[in-house]
Design an enzyme around this catalytic site. Structure first.
Site, PDB file in Angstrom:
ATOM      1  N   HIS A 169       0.911  -1.218  -0.043  1.00 25.88           N
ATOM      2  CA  HIS A 169       0.151   0.501   0.246  1.00 25.88           C
ATOM      3  C   HIS A 169       0.341   0.810   0.092  1.00 25.88           C
ATOM      4  CE1 HIS A 169      -3.599   1.896   0.995  1.00 25.88           C
ATOM      5  NE2 HIS A 169      -2.581   2.984   1.891  1.00 25.88           N
ATOM      6  N   HIS A 209     -10.006   2.865   0.120  1.00 17.78           N
ATOM      7  CA  HIS A 209     -10.369   2.337   1.524  1.00 17.78           C
ATOM      8  C   HIS A 209     -11.187   0.883   1.328  1.00 17.78           C
ATOM      9  CE1 HIS A 209      -9.429   4.039   5.538  1.00 17.78           C
ATOM     10  NE2 HIS A 209      -8.187   3.856   5.212  1.00 17.78           N
TER      11      HIS A 209
END
Length: 728
Positions: A21, A67
């Site tokens: 990420h 998200h």
């Protein structure tokens, strides 16, 4: 790299910063192929948000993020903190956030868990966005079985700032202070980027064990933080500023130090905590929300402290900028040191640049799917459309249930809000120079096309975004992207990602558009099943003069309904293309190849429509009453959406069923009481125009479809609500 064994804390720092990420270690090698520069680009990829010069002394910042995994575990907080994080990315640049958009992807609503996810995510977005005071002005809503185990929650934010207020996340000046602003630090969110965002899901993904990795948001703290930070920047009290998102304090300190070529000493004891007994690795890697790191000179610290006290924002000196060290071989290295007390023992000592910029760079194996040729051969384009009326009614879904929970009129700048082709705002706000310009935003995706051909699918998606902006009179200026893919350890997934990047690069060059930022979300899989490739494209456009609203979806009885743009797909051979379209997906037909794209024709049609609508926005007399691009569901859905919005029918008999449901870009439905004038101007621009029929009456009579407008409107408005109301 260190020349020694790292200790536990140092391993934790590298663990989060070198996660997929944070480091983009599987995608950076491919992202370098995207075009990122243009004369109007002030800040490109690599900063918290991309920034363009919008004219009149105003800059616009834009960012898109995902998200996904937190929202699958805890939908309300996952979505809410997604909004909070994207707001901080934008006001970190000195921009006041003006608007949020939310592309959402779920499994089919016949499953109770999907209904729970939809309601939780929408509540989280509305609960945070409405409370913090930033309007949610658009987005997308997609339901498909591919997202049953792994929903996608993407969030885009755009903001504006005076050009001179632009600030970057850079630490400089040895002796300057690192000041932590905002909320206290807790254990919520620890491992968010490594536990959740950098691994796939299993059947136990939604159990309680992973919930602590989901951050918890406080929109009221965020609102105070926004105002305090913008005033801090207006008064020139910060040398640099950075938000604390993924990887928390270690990310903010190492990235600002690395960008400035300096070192930083951080005292873990100086960080305000909300939980007792937190270990140093927890303090450094926590992703607690509503926190910013400002680099402040010692002489400005009293003013910063007073300013934050007035806004009721906590401000604590947690570190110092230190000079880089010179290695025996003459290199300058800025060290990040974590200390137990400002002058206490060193708990961790690593080169800041090694954390921020020197993660492993993977060129993962890529493999074209072995069954792709067989999938392409299974083309639905020649299928018989047995009941086009029933098919049309099944394709109609109005997302109003979602966007009516969002406040889309905060700041009173919204000219075109949710539910239309693109959103349109006045480019105005506190502290901005006076301007008559408009800011247009759209997000677009088409996982059905991209599953068949990622390279072509993303190019078609970008073309659709350009068309959406044209419908509100805007010319596209910049692209951001959120690339949602499955497990990068699967060679087929990396092939999809590589093909997508190449297709996006080709399309951006064809439309002369820079990519100024984005996000890559990988490991979107559940129990080994990867999602279909889902690149979400965000587009920012500008309207030169905005003093009147664009036409919208408001044809009048007696208007001539026109099709502007090509009647046939580029390089098309019979029959009309249905592959990758909503009609084919509805009937379980997931094979074939998407239609080819003629960039020149698409750009010409978009330019013509944008100029026609921009004339309306500038206050010129117009003969246009409706403008709508032909997108998902094809011409039938585009016409039905206008009929539903107006309550006025249409008669367009000279259309076949394949013409109604075929999907390819560059086409627009335009309604006018001066069709000849439209035709003449289009001809001068080299754009095709075809008369479809006449608006009027209470029947929707389009080709083989003949149904009451009232039924079309009722079906469209009730479809989503009826699906959500199902009970297990």
């Amino acid at each position: 790299m260190l020349g020694r064994d790292p200790n536990h804390l140092e391993l934790a720092l590298y663990g989060v910063m070198w996660s997929e990420h944070c480091s983009y270690k599987s995608s950076r090698i491919h992202l370098k192929r995207l075009p990122t520069t243009a004369p109007h680009v002030l800040v490109g990829p690599g900063e918290n948000a991309g920034v363009i010069d919008a004219g009149d002394g105003i800059a616009v910042a834009i960012r898109i993020e995902s998200h996904n995994h937190p929202s699958a575990i805890e939908p309300y907080q996952g979505a809410a903190t997604g909004v909070g994080g994207i707001l901080r990315d934008v006001f970190t640049m000195g921009a006041r956030p003006l608007a949020v958009m939310d592309p959402l992807f779920f499994g089919n609503l016949d499953d109770a868990r999907q209904r729970w996810l939809v309601e939780g995510v929408v509540s989280g977005i509305s609960g945070y966005g409405n409370s913090v005071g930033v309007p949610t002005i658009g987005g997308e809503l997609t339901f498909d079985a591919t997202y049953a185990g792994n929903p996608l929650v993407n969030v885009l934010c755009a903001g504006a700032l005076p050009v001179e207020r632009l600030v970057l996340g850079i630490a400089s000046g040895p002796g300057n202070l690192a000041v932590l602003l905002g909320s206290t630090t807790g254990r919520d969110g620890i491992g968010g980027v490594s536990v959740l965002a950098s691994a796939g899901f299993s059947e136990s993904a939604d159990d309680a064990a992973k919930r602590p990795s989901v951050q918890v948001g406080d929109p009221y703290e965020e609102k105070r933080l926004i105002e305090a930070c913008l005033e801090l920047l207006d008064r020139g009290l910060a040398v640099g500023i950075q938000d604390l998102g993924g990887a928390g304090l270690v990310c903010a300190t190492s990235e600002t130090a690395a960008r400035g070529g300096v070192g930083m000493d951080v005292d873990v004891n100086a960080v305000p905590l909300r939980e007792a007994g937190m270990e140093p690795y927890e303090v450094m890697t926590s992703e607690s929300q509503e926190r910013m790191l400002a680099i402040v000179t010692p002489e400005n610290w009293p003013a910063v402290e007073a300013l934050c006290a007035r806004w009721e924002v906590r401000a604590s000196v947690v570190g110092h900028v230190v000079a880089p060290e010179v290695t025996p071989d003459g290199r300058s290295v800025g060290m990040l040191r974590v200390r137990d007390g400002f002058d206490g023992p060193v708990l961790a000592e690593v080169p800041a640049k090694s954390l921020a910029d020197e993660a492993p760079l993977y060129d993962r194996p890529r493999q074209r799917p072995a069954d792709l040729d067989a999938i392409w051969a299974d083309d639905p384009s020649g299928d018989t459309i047995a009941d086009p009326t029933a098919d049309l009614l099944e394709l109609l879904v109005d997302p109003a249930w979602v966007y009516r929970q969002y406040d889309s009129q905060l700041f009173l700048n919204t000219v075109v809000g949710p539910g239309r082709d693109a959103a349109l705002l006045r480019l105005a706000g506190p502290g901005l120079p006076a301007s008559r310009r408009g800011l247009a935003l759209t997000t677009d995706s088409n996982p059905r096309w991209c599953a068949l051909d990622p390279r072509l699918g993303v190019a078609l998606t970008l073309a659709e975004g350009v068309a959406n902006l044209a419908c509100v009179g805007a010319t596209a200026k910049a692209v951001v992207n959120c690339l949602n893919f499955g497990n990068p350890e699967h060679p087929e997934v990396m092939w999809q990602l590589s093909e997508t990047v190449d297709g996006l690069a080709e399309a951006c060059r064809a439309f002369s558009l820079p990519v100024i930022g984005g996000n890559v979300s990988l490991y979107n899989e559940s129990d080994g099943a990867d999602i279909d490739p889902t690149p979400v494209i965000g587009l920012l456009g500008l309207v030169e003069t905005l003093v009147a609203p664009p036409p919208g979806w408001s044809w009048r009885a007696g208007d001539t309904v026109l099709l502007v743009g090509p009647s046939r797909a580029a390089s098309e051979s019979e029959p009309l293309p249905l592959a990758g379209g909503r009609w084919a997906t509805q009937h379980g037909r997931r094979g074939g190849r998407p239609p080819q794209i003629d960039y020149a024709a698409a750009a010409a049609a978009a330019g013509f429509v944008a100029s026609e609508v921009a004339a309306v926005c500038a206050g010129a007399a117009t003969h246009l009453s409706a403008v709508h691009d032909v997108a998902g569901g094809g011409l039938a859905v585009a016409l039905a959406e206008i009929a539903s919005a107006t309550g006025i029918g249409v008669r367009a008999e000279d259309l076949t069923a394949p013409e109604l449901f075929s999907e390819f870009p560059g086409r627009y439905v335009v309604a006018s009481d001066d069709p000849e004038g439209v035709r003449v101007r289009a001809s001068e621009a080299g754009v095709e125009v075809r008369v479809l029929g006449i608006a009027g009456g209470d029947r929707f009579h389009v080709g083989p479809v003949d149904v009451a407008v009232e039924l079309v409107a009722r079906r469209r408005s009730d479809a989503l609500i009826d699906a959500l109301d199902r009970r297990p």
